[in-house]
Design a protein around this motif. Structure first.
Motif, PDB file in Angstrom:
ATOM      1  N   ASP A 118       0.864  -1.177   0.000  1.00 37.41           N
ATOM      2  CA  ASP A 118       0.000   0.000   0.000  1.00 37.41           C
ATOM      3  C   ASP A 118       0.902   1.229   0.000  1.00 37.41           C
ATOM      4  OD1 ASP A 118      -1.774   2.058   0.523  1.00 37.41           O
ATOM      5  OD2 ASP A 118      -2.951   0.919   1.971  1.00 37.41           O
ATOM      6  N   ALA A 119       1.155   1.788  -1.190  1.00 38.12           N
ATOM      7  CA  ALA A 119       2.124   2.886  -1.317  1.00 38.12           C
ATOM      8  C   ALA A 119       1.743   4.129  -0.508  1.00 38.12           C
ATOM      9  CB  ALA A 119       2.328   3.238  -2.787  1.00 38.12           C
ATOM     10  N   PRO A 120       0.486   4.617  -0.564  1.00 42.88           N
ATOM     11  CA  PRO A 120       0.150   5.817   0.206  1.00 42.88           C
ATOM     12  C   PRO A 120       0.383   5.648   1.702  1.00 42.88           C
ATOM     13  CG  PRO A 120      -1.533   5.394  -1.444  1.00 42.88           C
ATOM     14  CD  PRO A 120      -0.640   4.191  -1.415  1.00 42.88           C
ATOM     15  N   ARG A 121       0.171   4.427   2.216  1.00 40.39           N
ATOM     16  CA  ARG A 121       0.370   4.184   3.647  1.00 40.39           C
ATOM     17  C   ARG A 121       1.768   3.678   3.964  1.00 40.39           C
ATOM     18  NH1 ARG A 121      -5.344   0.994   4.869  1.00 40.39           N
ATOM     19  NH2 ARG A 121      -6.734   2.800   4.612  1.00 40.39           N
ATOM     20  N   GLY A 122       2.522   3.309   2.921  1.00 37.77           N
ATOM     21  CA  GLY A 122       3.884   2.850   3.120  1.00 37.77           C
ATOM     22  C   GLY A 122       3.997   1.570   3.901  1.00 37.77           C
ATOM     23  N   ARG A 123       3.094   0.623   3.628  1.00 41.14           N
ATOM     24  CA  ARG A 123       3.119  -0.628   4.386  1.00 41.14           C
ATOM     25  C   ARG A 123       2.597  -1.786   3.538  1.00 41.14           C
ATOM     26  NH1 ARG A 123      -1.961   0.744   8.445  1.00 41.14           N
ATOM     27  NH2 ARG A 123      -3.650   0.017   7.058  1.00 41.14           N
ATOM     28  N   MET A 141       1.246  -2.648  -9.118  1.00 35.40           N
ATOM     29  CA  MET A 141       1.178  -2.727  -7.652  1.00 35.40           C
ATOM     30  C   MET A 141       1.962  -3.950  -7.173  1.00 35.40           C
ATOM     31  SD  MET A 141      -2.048  -2.882  -4.998  1.00 35.40           S
ATOM     32  CE  MET A 141      -2.277  -1.103  -5.048  1.00 35.40           C
ATOM     33  N   PRO A 142       2.947  -3.782  -6.304  1.00 34.55           N
ATOM     34  CA  PRO A 142       3.721  -4.912  -5.790  1.00 34.55           C
ATOM     35  C   PRO A 142       2.827  -5.857  -4.984  1.00 34.55           C
ATOM     36  CG  PRO A 142       4.841  -2.828  -5.375  1.00 34.55           C
ATOM     37  CD  PRO A 142       3.453  -2.486  -5.817  1.00 34.55           C
ATOM     38  N   HIS A 143       2.969  -7.154  -5.242  1.00 30.49           N
ATOM     39  CA  HIS A 143       2.128  -8.118  -4.543  1.00 30.49           C
ATOM     40  C   HIS A 143       2.747  -9.513  -4.615  1.00 30.49           C
ATOM     41  CE1 HIS A 143       0.907  -8.614  -8.744  1.00 30.49           C
ATOM     42  NE2 HIS A 143       0.509  -9.838  -8.408  1.00 30.49           N
ATOM     43  N   GLY A 194       9.211   9.581 -11.661  1.00 28.48           N
ATOM     44  CA  GLY A 194       7.929   8.903 -11.567  1.00 28.48           C
ATOM     45  C   GLY A 194       7.648   8.485 -10.141  1.00 28.48           C
ATOM     46  N   THR A 195       6.570   7.719  -9.975  1.00 28.91           N
ATOM     47  CA  THR A 195       6.149   7.249  -8.670  1.00 28.91           C
ATOM     48  C   THR A 195       5.893   5.760  -8.738  1.00 28.91           C
ATOM     49  OG1 THR A 195       3.831   7.704  -9.198  1.00 28.91           O
ATOM     50  CG2 THR A 195       5.067   9.453  -8.109  1.00 28.91           C
ATOM     51  N   LEU A 196       5.656   5.170  -7.601  1.00 31.67           N
ATOM     52  CA  LEU A 196       5.356   3.747  -7.543  1.00 31.67           C
ATOM     53  C   LEU A 196       3.922   3.496  -7.952  1.00 31.67           C
ATOM     54  CD1 LEU A 196       6.146   0.882  -6.729  1.00 31.67           C
ATOM     55  CD2 LEU A 196       5.477   1.446  -4.392  1.00 31.67           C
ATOM     56  N   GLY A 197       3.722   2.521  -8.859  1.00 30.44           N
ATOM     57  CA  GLY A 197       2.373   2.152  -9.237  1.00 30.44           C
ATOM     58  C   GLY A 197       1.664   3.186 -10.079  1.00 30.44           C
ATOM     59  N   THR A 198       2.382   3.875 -10.933  1.00 32.65           N
ATOM     60  CA  THR A 198       1.728   4.850 -11.796  1.00 32.65           C
ATOM     61  C   THR A 198       0.943   4.146 -12.889  1.00 32.65           C
ATOM     62  OG1 THR A 198       3.774   4.992 -13.075  1.00 32.65           O
ATOM     63  CG2 THR A 198       3.418   6.670 -11.406  1.00 32.65           C
ATOM     64  N   VAL A 199       0.123   4.913 -13.589  1.00 34.65           N
ATOM     65  CA  VAL A 199      -0.764   4.327 -14.591  1.00 34.65           C
ATOM     66  C   VAL A 199       0.030   3.710 -15.739  1.00 34.65           C
ATOM     67  CG1 VAL A 199      -2.586   4.843 -16.245  1.00 34.65           C
ATOM     68  CG2 VAL A 199      -2.639   5.884 -13.987  1.00 34.65           C
ATOM     69  N   THR A 200       1.171   4.285 -16.085  1.00 34.18           N
ATOM     70  CA  THR A 200       1.984   3.739 -17.158  1.00 34.18           C
ATOM     71  C   THR A 200       3.356   3.358 -16.638  1.00 34.18           C
ATOM     72  OG1 THR A 200       2.861   5.894 -17.797  1.00 34.18           O
ATOM     73  CG2 THR A 200       0.812   5.195 -18.848  1.00 34.18           C
TER      74      THR A 200
END
Length: 249
Positions: A118-123, A141-143, A194-200
């Motif tokens: 969960d990137a926004p929560r960092g956990r 999304m990492p899973h 960029g950021t983690l889990g972006t649309v592209t």
């Protein structure tokens, strides 16, 4: 008398053989049994599918997939819009944490778990799944998906745009770290943004992605694979009994 006693080898196989006689050409019938075996029938007869027959390696050793839509080489350059496959997850095992280049949907037919970053929560959040639970995971999304049970777990998995041979099908921490290094210039400063889990995938920060995947790996090492509860084991036994009563004979 059961199918095993009568010599047909696998419970339910004799019933599938009878059903195969009525199938039109081109129609395929699958029986996904609660204990993890997969029976298959078409106009030519019936058989049990296994790792040595019509299954491909599914990210890790000991995990298998059978494509129903698309194939291992599906990609944006060789599209089938999506892939849809039957997966068999080994007992008490988990996939190497990864992120897919496309959206990912998994229907669990047993007791599973999915660790998600969960990137926004960092956990890392672990979602326990039950038979009939379907989870939809966004692109990048990492899973990691795990089988909490002691028997093989059947899943149905769909991915938009990518087959398992494509480099963006399952990006592991090792691969993300390699890409992060490749994106750095001679001065060692990363020039991509960029950021983690972006649309592209173009805007993905692979350094952040690698770190998130390492967090899931660490949680897996510390916590291990969650066990099934007494209630779940009782339900699994009842489900196997129901399958024996309801399955083809």
């Amino acid at each position: 008398m059961s199918d095993v006693e009568s010599g047909s080898g696998t419970p339910g196989l004799r019933g599938m053989e009878r059903l195969s006689r009525d199938l039109p050409h081109g129609v395929e019938l699958f029986h996904l049994k609660p204990e993890g075996s997969v029976l298959f029938a078409d106009r030519d007869g019936a058989r049990e599918l296994g790792p040595s027959e019509e299954f491909l390696r599914f990210i890790d050793d000991g995990q298998f997939a059978h494509y129903l839509v698309g194939d291992a080489r599906t990609s944006p350059e060789r599209p089938s819009n999506a892939t849809f496959k039957l997966g068999v997850v080994g007992p008490r095992s988990a996939f190497t944490p990864h992120a897919h280049g496309g959206e990912h949907i998994v229907l669990s037919l047993g007791h599973a778990a999915c660790g998600l970053y969960d990137a926004p929560r960092g956990r890392v959040t672990e979602i326990r799944l039950f038979p009939g639970a379907m989870i939809r995971i966004p692109e990048m999304m990492p899973h990691s998906f795990a089988n909490r049970g002691s028997k093989p777990l059947n899943i149905l998995a769909a991915n938009t745009g990518f087959g398992i041979d494509h480099e963006d099908y399952a990006i592991t921490a090792d691969e993300a770290e390699r890409r992060a290094v490749d994106e750095a210039g001679d001065d060692g400063i990363r020039h991509g943004h960029g950021t983690l889990g972006t649309v592209t995938r173009v805007g993905t920060d692979y350094g952040l992605l690698a770190a998130a995947l390492r967090d899931i790996e660490r949680i897996q090492r510390v916590r291990g694979i969650g066990a099934t509860t007494v209630r779940e084991r009782l339900a699994a036994g009842l489900r196997r009994a129901a399958s024996a009563l309801e399955g083809p004979r």
